[in-house]
Write an enzyme that holds these catalytic residues in place. Structure first.
Site, PDB file in Angstrom:
ATOM      1  N   ASP A 147      18.087 -45.756   2.725  1.00 27.75           N
ATOM      2  CA  ASP A 147      17.653 -45.129   4.007  1.00 27.75           C
ATOM      3  C   ASP A 147      18.842 -44.204   4.354  1.00 27.75           C
ATOM      4  OD1 ASP A 147      19.416 -47.116   5.075  1.00 27.75           O
ATOM      5  OD2 ASP A 147      17.894 -47.706   6.724  1.00 27.75           O
ATOM      6  N   ARG A 163      26.267 -52.825  10.377  1.00 30.60           N
ATOM      7  CA  ARG A 163      25.138 -53.214  11.385  1.00 30.60           C
ATOM      8  C   ARG A 163      23.902 -54.101  10.770  1.00 30.60           C
ATOM      9  NH1 ARG A 163      22.368 -50.166  14.939  1.00 30.60           N
ATOM     10  NH2 ARG A 163      23.585 -48.313  15.190  1.00 30.60           N
ATOM     11  N   LEU A 217      20.803 -50.170   3.150  1.00 27.58           N
ATOM     12  CA  LEU A 217      19.766 -49.966   4.407  1.00 27.58           C
ATOM     13  C   LEU A 217      20.792 -49.952   5.652  1.00 27.58           C
ATOM     14  CD1 LEU A 217      17.021 -52.393   3.185  1.00 27.58           C
ATOM     15  CD2 LEU A 217      16.956 -49.960   3.032  1.00 27.58           C
ATOM     16  N   HIS A 218      20.870 -49.079   6.424  1.00 27.05           N
ATOM     17  CA  HIS A 218      21.604 -49.433   7.655  1.00 27.05           C
ATOM     18  C   HIS A 218      20.874 -48.433   8.991  1.00 27.05           C
ATOM     19  CE1 HIS A 218      23.219 -45.583   6.321  1.00 27.05           C
ATOM     20  NE2 HIS A 218      23.310 -45.129   7.565  1.00 27.05           N
ATOM     21  N   ARG A 219      19.931 -47.713   8.773  1.00 27.40           N
ATOM     22  CA  ARG A 219      19.167 -46.794   9.892  1.00 27.40           C
ATOM     23  C   ARG A 219      18.350 -47.999  10.994  1.00 27.40           C
ATOM     24  NH1 ARG A 219      20.680 -42.757   7.369  1.00 27.40           N
ATOM     25  NH2 ARG A 219      21.781 -42.292   9.349  1.00 27.40           N
TER      26      ARG A 219
END
Ligand code: UD1
Ligand code: UDP
Length: 328
Positions: A285, A242, A207-209
């Site tokens: 994502d 992030r 997950l990083h968006r």
């Protein structure tokens, strides 16, 4: 002196897309001597150096070191840096893969100097203007003289924007060329052993968006759902920088660490690919992971409202969950 081709890369998903093309160019013409520019958008060893090594990319000729920043700041520094390189080397063509800020910067620097641009992975559209990548894709396509599309829907998207004819080439997916080239070596490394899980017996998560991880409430809901799911089977979650930061700020790292979710720093390409190939299921994502799981035949659930890669749903293994962590 032969006409040189310059490749501009900078972020994790660029390396596996560019590597097969660079190699093919060298094989076709040993004298070609391409120039590899690394903007430094990603710079941690696990976000950059490991990919150069594992994908057998040459040491970049130029490393710009632009680093992190706001979109304008990062894109502008890459733009200025790439322009200097192009002025010095005067290549005949600039190749930019993907949709990251370095992609747009490379294309814009080149085209203003009259150097034609080839966009690798042209024509992808999520039709979601809140995604920063959507602007990078559109602008880069409209700056490019050569559009290398990987799927018919991408060709159709370009046609709908008036880009067609001889400049558009349906060439296939070079990110998947990398998967096919490396997947056996990746499996042979048995990366699941490091997490104490069995092939086919774990879920893999990325997950990083910003739409998800920069929203504390959505991130909290996603973490709650992951912890619950990990009560059924273990999850391996290599965490993007992030997201490492966002989890810490939101105070969510502890609950993951206390659960059956195995956290790790971002993984190298071979380690991640091996885990992906043998996962029971992937939850992500990421853009590229949707494609890789389709190629590998591994079920993928994507925590996004839209995908720029519809072929992964129509022909592949991908299901869009929406930006709704409770659906995990
Ligand atoms: C970028 C791309 C995104 C792509 C992703 C792949 C844009 C607009 N976004 O998002 O399309 O899916 O890369 O991973 O180009 N950081 C580190 N170390 C690094 C790199 C980043 O700690 O080596 C941290 C910094 O705090 C930075 C944050 O991660 O501010 C975000 O990095 P950035 O490159 O701005 O965007 P990504 O979220 O990585
Ligand atoms: N990847 C990796 N290590 C990880 C997570 C992903 O090597 O810990 C690889 C993955 O196999 C794919 C690429 O990174 O090749 C996808 O990049 P990312 O998800 O960062 O970006 P996106 O595709 O969303 O732009």
């Amino acid at each position: 002196m032969p006409s040189r081709v310059c490749f501009v890369v900078g972020a994790r998903p660029n390396f596996m897309k560019a590597a097969p093309v660079l190699r093919a160019l060298r094989a076709a013409d040993p004298e070609s001597d391409p120039i590899l520019v690394h903007t430094g958008q990603h710079y941690d060893p696990e976000m950059s150096g490991v990919f150069l090594r594992q994908l057998d990319l040459p040491t970049p000729d130029v490393f710009l070191g632009v680093g992190s920043g706001t979109h304008a700041d990062q894109t502008a520094r890459a733009l200025v840096g790439v322009e200097q390189v192009l002025l010095e080397h005067a290549p005949a063509l600039v190749v930019v893969p993907g949709d990251v800020n370095s992609t747009l910067a490379g294309a814009l620097a080149a085209v203003k100097l009259g150097i034609p641009v080839a966009h690798l992975e042209a024509g992808l559209r999520s039709f979601d203007p809140t995604m920063p990548e959507e602007h990078n894709r559109r602008l880069t396509d409209h700056l490019s003289a050569v559009l290398l599309a990987h799927s018919q829907s991408a060709v159709d998207n370009l046609a709908a924007e008036g880009i067609g004819g001889a400049s558009v080439h349906l060439v296939g997916n070079t990110m998947i060329d990398s998967v096919l080239e490396h997947v056996e070596a990746a499996r042979a490394g048995r990366p699941w052993d490091a997490f104490g899980v069995e092939p086919g017996g774990y879920g893999l998560v990325t997950l990083h968006r910003p739409a998800l991880v920069d929203d504390p409430e959505l991130l909290r809901a996603a973490v709650g759902a992951l912890v619950e799911l990990a009560g059924t089977f273990p999850l391996v979650f290599p965490v993007h920088p992030r997201t490492i930061e966002r989890l810490a700020v939101a105070g969510l790292t502890d609950s993951l660490e206390r659960s059956n979710v195995h956290l790790s720093p971002p993984l190298g390409y071979l380690e991640f690919l091996g885990l992906e190939a043998e996962a029971l299921v992937v939850l992500t994502d990421s853009g590229g992971v949707q494609e890789e799981t389709t190629a590998l035949g591994v079920p993928c659930f994507t925590l996004r409202d839209a995908t720029e890669r519809p072929v992964t749903i129509e022909l592949g293994t991908n299901t869009l969950l929406g930006l709704e962590p409770e659906r995990i």
